[in-house]
Design a protein around this motif. Structure first.
Motif, PDB file in Angstrom:
ATOM      1  N   ARG A   4       6.428  -5.909 -10.195  1.00  0.00           N
ATOM      2  CA  ARG A   4       6.494  -6.582  -8.909  1.00  0.00           C
ATOM      3  C   ARG A   4       7.020  -8.005  -9.026  1.00  0.00           C
ATOM      4  O   ARG A   4       7.372  -8.624  -8.032  1.00  0.00           O
ATOM      5  CB  ARG A   4       5.130  -6.583  -8.226  1.00  0.00           C
ATOM      6  CG  ARG A   4       4.076  -7.334  -8.991  1.00  0.00           C
ATOM      7  CD  ARG A   4       2.739  -7.185  -8.321  1.00  0.00           C
ATOM      8  NE  ARG A   4       2.602  -8.153  -7.241  1.00  0.00           N
ATOM      9  CZ  ARG A   4       1.518  -8.212  -6.485  1.00  0.00           C
ATOM     10  NH1 ARG A   4       0.543  -7.361  -6.631  1.00  0.00           N
ATOM     11  NH2 ARG A   4       1.418  -9.129  -5.553  1.00  0.00           N
ATOM     12  N   GLY A  51       4.354  -7.062   0.635  1.00  0.00           N
ATOM     13  CA  GLY A  51       4.209  -5.695   0.153  1.00  0.00           C
ATOM     14  C   GLY A  51       5.023  -4.737   0.993  1.00  0.00           C
ATOM     15  O   GLY A  51       4.850  -4.669   2.216  1.00  0.00           O
ATOM     16  N   GLY A  84       6.087  -0.774  -2.704  1.00  0.00           N
ATOM     17  CA  GLY A  84       5.136   0.284  -2.422  1.00  0.00           C
ATOM     18  C   GLY A  84       5.487   1.529  -3.210  1.00  0.00           C
ATOM     19  O   GLY A  84       6.289   1.509  -4.132  1.00  0.00           O
ATOM     20  N   ASN A  90      -0.194  -0.937   0.139  1.00  0.00           N
ATOM     21  CA  ASN A  90      -0.050  -2.376   0.354  1.00  0.00           C
ATOM     22  C   ASN A  90      -0.680  -2.845   1.658  1.00  0.00           C
ATOM     23  O   ASN A  90      -1.053  -4.010   1.781  1.00  0.00           O
ATOM     24  CB  ASN A  90       1.429  -2.766   0.302  1.00  0.00           C
ATOM     25  CG  ASN A  90       1.907  -3.014  -1.120  1.00  0.00           C
ATOM     26  OD1 ASN A  90       1.138  -3.453  -1.977  1.00  0.00           O
ATOM     27  ND2 ASN A  90       3.175  -2.731  -1.388  1.00  0.00           N
ATOM     28  N   GLN A  93      -4.035  -3.801   0.789  1.00  0.00           N
ATOM     29  CA  GLN A  93      -3.991  -5.068   0.065  1.00  0.00           C
ATOM     30  C   GLN A  93      -3.926  -6.249   1.029  1.00  0.00           C
ATOM     31  O   GLN A  93      -4.576  -7.276   0.822  1.00  0.00           O
ATOM     32  CB  GLN A  93      -2.772  -5.089  -0.872  1.00  0.00           C
ATOM     33  CG  GLN A  93      -2.820  -4.068  -1.997  1.00  0.00           C
ATOM     34  CD  GLN A  93      -3.864  -4.410  -3.033  1.00  0.00           C
ATOM     35  OE1 GLN A  93      -3.865  -5.499  -3.610  1.00  0.00           O
ATOM     36  NE2 GLN A  93      -4.782  -3.490  -3.261  1.00  0.00           N
ATOM     37  N   ILE A  99      -2.497  -9.791  -0.352  1.00  0.00           N
ATOM     38  CA  ILE A  99      -1.094 -10.119  -0.114  1.00  0.00           C
ATOM     39  C   ILE A  99      -0.978 -10.711   1.279  1.00  0.00           C
ATOM     40  O   ILE A  99      -1.872 -10.550   2.111  1.00  0.00           O
ATOM     41  CB  ILE A  99      -0.156  -8.906  -0.277  1.00  0.00           C
ATOM     42  CG1 ILE A  99      -0.434  -7.843   0.789  1.00  0.00           C
ATOM     43  CG2 ILE A  99      -0.275  -8.308  -1.668  1.00  0.00           C
ATOM     44  CD1 ILE A  99       0.550  -6.683   0.752  1.00  0.00           C
ATOM     45  N   HIS A 102       2.982  -7.517   5.079  1.00  0.00           N
ATOM     46  CA  HIS A 102       3.143  -6.105   4.768  1.00  0.00           C
ATOM     47  C   HIS A 102       4.256  -5.521   5.627  1.00  0.00           C
ATOM     48  O   HIS A 102       4.413  -5.877   6.797  1.00  0.00           O
ATOM     49  CB  HIS A 102       1.841  -5.345   5.031  1.00  0.00           C
ATOM     50  CG  HIS A 102       1.978  -3.857   4.864  1.00  0.00           C
ATOM     51  ND1 HIS A 102       1.974  -2.982   5.930  1.00  0.00           N
ATOM     52  CD2 HIS A 102       2.143  -3.101   3.745  1.00  0.00           C
ATOM     53  CE1 HIS A 102       2.116  -1.749   5.470  1.00  0.00           C
ATOM     54  NE2 HIS A 102       2.230  -1.796   4.160  1.00  0.00           N
TER      55      HIS A 102
END
Length: 358
Positions: A4, A51, A84, A90, A93, A99, A102
């Motif tokens: 990532r 994400g 992803g 995500n 997350q 994060i 998204h």
């Protein structure tokens, strides 16, 4: 190195590389567009993570472009893209605060958030049209509605529970003709009297190579499935605490998409392929071509309000349509799950105009 982080590291190595006139033009347009949009002071960059909802691909190109060109950095962000995939959630997350942003799919996910009372908002929609399509063998259907006369319709479970319900209600498609899609094109290729779901940027490419023919493409968006897609979601707390960060990310992404589609996408493509080594040059080129041909990113509301734009009319119209066909329940507070404060500034319009005048 963690996968990532590859895109961010490569971007640092390539930051604002302007060795040819097109890259110079992109960099100049980017800096001009972001003048006055500042998320930092004294040169400090705010680190954020975005994400995505699938592995790196051309459909994420605008975000990678904004890293590659230094667009996010120009307004104060150091952006890491967290790809992803089938084993990655995500969205969870983001809800857990791990994060910052998204990539949503279509608006149905946001409607679900409204039902559950989740304090998140859609702050941009970088696809004016969802790239969901039905594919048929050449000449086997004369219109989208004509697809219902084929003997088999290959549709996945999620599709059956969402857009297929709309297809049955508005066009008279038959639930009995539906068979599950297993992401294997072989049944469709073998049966000339079938149609298969897919994404305009992906399945047609695979079928051309595996089946030896170019399928007819029927874009659901053009038939009335009027959701935005590839949305940017963030928590309400992020908007409240760091509106300048949200502004920078949304506007930087819009500029990234303009540069990716109308400028030189090579640096972004290199980052995509670093995060996804299975992504070929041919697949990327096909995806870019189809996004431009069908106006996936740049059409509709984006033509006047800029890439990423949203309107209450479109969002609420789609919500009402989904209520009518029984996909979502009535009475949800839809206004609570989106904001046009950051998306409708038209920041990418000048970038696009500059690139297209070349």
């Amino acid at each position: 190195m963690d996968a990532r982080c590859v895109s961010s590291q490569m971007a640092k190595d390539k930051n604002l590389e302007v060795r040819n006139p097109m890259k110079l033009k992109i960099a100049t347009a980017t800096i001009a567009a972001l003048a006055g949009s500042t998320a930092f002071a004294g040169g400090h960059l705010t680190e954020v993570t975005f994400g995505t909802n699938w592995v790196a691909q051309a459909e994420h190109g605008g975000y990678y472009q904004a890293i590659a060109d230094g667009t996010y950095e120009a307004c104060g962000l150091s952006v890491t893209i967290a790809p992803g995939g089938p084993q990655v959630n995500n969205r969870a997350q983001m809800l857990a605060g791990k994060i910052d942003f998204h990539m949503g799919g279509n608006l149905l996910q946001a409607f679900s958030a409204a039902k559950e009372g989740i304090p998140m908002k859609v702050v941009a929609a970088h696809f004016q049209k969802e790239p969901q399509v039905l594919l048929s063998h050449p000449g086997k259907a004369s219109s989208f509605e004509d697809l219902k006369n084929l003997e088999t319709l290959i549709i996945g479970d999620n599709g059956f529970q969402s857009f297929y319900q709309w297809m049955m209600a508005d066009y008279g498609f038959d639930a009995e003709k539906r068979v599950p899609y297993t992401f294997n094109p072989a049944p469709f290729i073998a049966n000339e009297n079938s149609a298969q779901q897919g994404y305009i940027t992906s399945e047609p490419f695979a079928i051309e190579r595996e089946g030896g023919f170019a399928p007819d493409i029927w874009l659901l968006a053009d038939a009335g499935f009027t959701t935005y897609a590839t949305t940017v979601e963030t928590m309400q707390s992020t908007i409240d605490e760091s509106p300048e960060v949200v502004k920078c990310f949304v506007e930087g992404s819009a500029i990234g998409w303009a540069n990716y589609l109308y400028g030189d996408p090579s640096a972004a493509n290199a980052l995509i392929q670093a995060d996804n080594t299975d992504m070929s040059d041919e697949q990327i080129a096909f995806s870019i071509e189809k996004m431009k041909e069908y106006g996936i990113v740049d059409s509709g509301d984006a033509l006047e309000a800029g890439i990423g734009a949203m309107t209450a009319e479109t969002i609420e119209g789609f919500y009402n349509k989904m209520v009518e066909v029984g996909v979502v329940e009535a009475g949800l507070d839809i206004a609570s799950i989106y904001s046009t404060e950051f998306s409708n500034t038209g920041v990418a319009l000048g970038v696009k105009a500059s690139l297209m005048s070349n």
